[in-house]
Design an enzyme around this catalytic site. Structure first.
Site, PDB file in Angstrom:
ATOM      1  CD  GLU A 107      37.086   1.888  -2.099  1.00 42.74           C
ATOM      2  OE1 GLU A 107      37.018   0.667  -1.977  1.00 42.74           O
ATOM      3  OE2 GLU A 107      38.043   2.580  -2.122  1.00 42.74           O
ATOM      4  CE  LYS A 152      37.955   0.440  -5.452  1.00 39.80           C
ATOM      5  NZ  LYS A 152      39.225   0.710  -5.081  1.00 39.80           N
TER       6      LYS A 152
END
Length: 612
Positions: free
Chosen positions: A461, A503
Site C-alpha cells: 500500500e 493498493k
C-alpha cells in the site's frame, strides 16, 4: 568411498539453562548483576543441563540423516541408527548458558589443533568445518592433496573471525560458506577481509541470522530459542544441508529451501531425516505455487476488497465522529454487523482484518477468519506495526519487519492468504524526501519477498496523504516517483510480481486546495502514473479511498477505468468510503443493523458497477 570427508574437531557442548530465581545473583557497586556459578547442579538446582556432541559431530549427524556417506578426518566417529557413535573424549568443551532467552558462551581460550590425516579413499568433497583449528600446515596439506586428487572438491565454512589462513582456503574453495551479509548488487567488494580470487568460478553461500543466500536463491529463517539451540549448531546444520543437497545433484534453490526447513526445525536431539525433509519441502512448494493463483482470484472477478483493518483506537475515533458511544461491546457489535452483511461475497473477493479482529468469535464456533473463509471470501491481514518518525524529521516509516517472518508463517497456518503493508507519504514543499521514499520502498520490497516465501499474497500500500495544500501536478510527480522507486526495489529484491497487488491512492490536488480536482482530471492523471510506473506483470491494482467520500471516490474510480486499457485489472480496496455510510446509518442502535448492512450493500453495488 566416503562422499564427504569432514575436517574438524568434535566438541562437547554443555547447555546450561538457568531458571528465573534471582537468589544466586549479586549486584556490584555499578548495579551490574553477577552470577556465582558453582556447577553443582544437584545441590543448587538452578540450571537444566543438556550435553550433546557439537562441532564436526553436528555436520556428520546432519549428513547421516540425509543418507550421505561421510566421515570425520582422523576419527572413528560414525553415524549409525540415528546416533553418533564414537570412542574417546571430545576435542574440547563449550559451555552455553541460557537465561531469559539470552545466550552466552564460555569457551576455552586454547583450541586443539586439527591435524591432517591422509584419507584411505578419495572423497568427492572435503568440507573444512567451522570447528577446525586452521594451521599453515593443515592448509598446505589440503593444497597438496588436491594436487594429488584434482577431482575432489573443497567446501570451506568461514566463521565470523577471518584470518590470512581463511584467505588461503577461500582461494582454493569450490564452495564457500560465509557468515555475513551478501554483497550489494553491482558492488565489486564481495567479502570483507577475504579476496575470493575468481568469485565467478566458485559457489558462495552467505549465512546470516536472518537469511541464507546462495547465488540467486534465498530463504529467510529464524532461530527458535525454545530448547537453547544456538547459531553454533544451526549454522553447521545449514552448511551440512546445503552441501548434502548440492553433492546429491540438487539445485541452489533446493539447497537453501532444505537448509531453511532443517535449521528451523532442528533441536538439540538432532536435525530432520531426509524423508521428513522431502515431505516438508513438497508441502512448502505447493504452498508457494498457490500464491499467484490466490492473487489472481482476488483480482479476477468484478468484485472489490473491503478494508476493515483499523485498530481499536482508529475505530473508536471514527465511531465518535458519528456521535456513537464507544466501548468494547460497541466496537464488537459494529464489526459483526459489517462482516456478517448478507451477500457480502457477491461484492468483495477479499477482506483485510487485523489479526486480533480475525481471531474474535462471530458466533460460538467460528472466528471471523473462519466465517469469511467459509463464505468464499479470501481473508487478509494487516501485517505492519504502524508508523514511527524517521530520526530527526517529521516523516515516517513503517515498523514490523523484525518479527515479520514468524508472524507470516503463523498467519498462513491460521488461514490468512494475503497480507498488507502500509507506507504513508505526506506531500509538502520538500517532502517526501529521497531518504523517506527509499526506506519505505525497501521495506515494501522486503515485506513482499517475505510474504511470497511464506505462501501469502503481498498487498503493498502506497498511501499518498490527501491532507495538505498541493496541486494535482505535484501529486502526480510524487506518486510517480514513489511507485517507480517501489517497483525498482521489488525487481531488485527479485519479488515475483505476478502475485503482487498494489493498493494506491488516486492522483488529486490536496484537500486544502480551494478548487478540487474533477473526476476526469483525477482519472487521467492517475491512469497516466499507473501506466508509467507500475510493472505490467503485477496481479492487479486496487484504489484506496484515502479520505474521499464514497460518492467522489467511486466517480474517480470510474474515471480511472475509462482512461484505460491497462495491463492488469483495476479494482478497489475501500475502508472509510464503505464504512462511513454504515456508521451514519447504524448510529449504534440494534434496530438499525439491517438498514446499515443495506447501506453497505448499496455502496458496494455502486463501486462494483464501474468495474470492467
Amino acid at each position: 568411498m566416503s562422499k564427504i570427508l569432514v575436517i574438524g574437531n568434535i566438541l562437547k557442548d554443555v547447555y546450561l539453562k538457568l531458571d528465573e530465581r534471582q537468589n544466586h545473583f549479586e549486584q556490584d557497586e555499578h548495579g551490574i548483576d553477577w552470577l556465582d556459578l558453582s556447577f553443582n547442579g544437584a545441590e543448587h538446582r538452578f540450571f537444566q543441563r543438556t550435553s550433546v556432541y557439537g562441532g564436526a559431530a553436528v555436520t556428520l549427524s546432519v549428513l547421516g540423516r540425509l543418507g550421505i556417506n561421510a566421515q570425520i578426518m582422523g576419527s572413528d566417529a560414525a553415524f549409525k541408527n540415528g546416533e553418533i557413535t564414537w570412542q574417546g573424549d571430545a576435542a574440547g568443551y563449550r559451555y552455553i548458558f541460557c537465561h531469559n532467552g539470552e545466550i552466552t558462551y564460555f569457551v576455552p581460550s586454547e583450541r586443539k589443533s586439527t591435524d591432517w590425516k591422509m584419507p584411505k579413499d578419495t572423497p568427492e568433497w572435503i568440507l573444512v568445518d567451522r570447528s577446525t583449528f586452521i594451521s599453515e600446515r593443515l592448509v598446505d596439506e589440503i593444497k597438496n592433496f588436491r594436487k594429488f586428487s584434482p577431482t575432489t572438491k573443497l567446501a570451506v565454512h568461514c566463521g565470523r573471525n577471518k584470518s590470512p589462513l581463511d584467505q588461503r582456503l577461500a582461494e582454493m574453495a569450490d564452495l564457500l560458506f560465509i557468515e555475513e551479509e551478501p554483497p550489494v548488487h553491482n558492488e565489486e567488494k564481495i567479502v570483507d577481509k577475504i579476496d575470493l580470487g575468481k568469485p565467478d568460478k566458485k559457489l558462495i553461500c552467505h549465512i546470516t541470522p536472518r537469511k541464507i543466500v546462495f547465488g540467486e536463491a534465498e530463504e529467510s529463517w529464524q532461530l527458535s530459542r525454545t530448547d537453547m539451540l544456538t547459531h553454533l549448531t544451526v549454522y553447521n546444520t545449514i552448511v551440512a544441508t546445503v552441501l548434502g543437497v548440492i553433492c546429491s545433484g540438487g539445485s541452489m534453490t533446493d539447497a537453501v529451501l532444505w537448509a531453511r526447513i532443517n535449521a528451523e526445525q532442528a533441536t538439540l536431539d538432532g536435525s530432520l531425516s531426509g524423508r521428513r525433509l522431502k515431505e516438508l519441502v513438497a508441502s512448502e512448494r505447493e504452498k508457494r505455487a498457490n500464491v499467484a493463483l490466490i492473487a489472481k482470484s482476488l483480482m479476477a472477478s468484478r468484485r472489490g476488497i473491503l478494508a476493515a483493518d483499523e485498530s481499536d483506537q482508529t475505530l473508536t475515533k471514527r465511531l465518535v465522529g458519528f456521535n456513537i458511544g464507544v466501548n468494547t461491546k460497541m466496537r464488537n457489535d459494529y464489526r459483526k454487523l459489517l462482516l456478517t452483511t448478507p451477500e457480502l461475497s457477491e461484492y468483495v473477493s477479499g477482506v483485510i482484518l487485523t489479526g486480533e479482529t480475525a481471531r474474535q468469535k462471530v458466533n460460538h464456533t467460528q472466528t471471523y477468519l473462519q466465517y469469511l473463509t467459509g463464505r468464499g471470501i479470501i481473508t487478509g491481514v494487516k501485517a505492519d506495526r504502524g508508523q514511527v518518525h524517521l530520526k530527526g524529521t517529521n516523516e515516517t516509516y513503517t515498523l514490523g519487519l523484525d518479527d515479520l517472518l514468524t508472524r507470516l508463517h503463523e498467519y498462513y497456518d491460521e488461514g490468512f492468504r494475503f497480507a498488507k503493508w502500509h507506507a504513508l507519504f505526506t506531500i509538502k514543499q520538500d517532502q517526501p524526501s529521497f531518504i523517506a521514499v527509499e526506506k519505505a520502498a525497501k521495506l515494501l520490497a522486503e515485506f513482499a519477498r517475505e510474504c511470497q516465501l511464506a505462501g501469502l499474497v503481498p498487498m503493498i500500500e502506497t498511501d499518498i496523504s490527501w491532507s495538505g495544500n498541493y496541486t494535482i501536478e505535484k501529486s502526480l510527480e510524487v506518486t510517480d516517483r514513489v511507485l517507480l522507486t517501489v517497483f525498482e526495489k521489488l525487481e531488485r529484491r527479485e519479488v515475483d510480481l505476478q502475485s503482487v497487488i498494489l493498493k494506491t491512492s488516486v492522483v488529486a490536488a490536496g484537500e486544502s486546495v480551494p478548487v478540487s480536482s474533477t473526476p476526469r482530471e483525477i482519472g487521467m492523471a492517475t491512469a497516466a502514473v499507473l501506466k508509467h510506473a507500475v510493472s505490467k506483470y503485477v496481479a492487479g491494482v486496487t484504489i484506496l479511498s484515502g479520505g474521499h467520500t464514497s460518492k467522489d471516490i467511486i466517480k474517480d474510480l470510474a474515471a480511472i477505468i475509462e482512461s484505460g486499457p491497462f495491463d492488469w485489472p483495476i479494482s478497489f480496496a475501500f475502508s472509510r468510503a464503505l464504512q462511513d455510510p454504515v456508521m451514519q446509518t447504524w448510529k449504534g442502535k440494534e434496530a438499525n443493523v439491517k438498514a446499515a448492512q443495506a447501506a453497505l450493500r448499496n455502496k458496494l453495488q455502486d463501486a462494483v458497477a464501474v468495474l470492467k
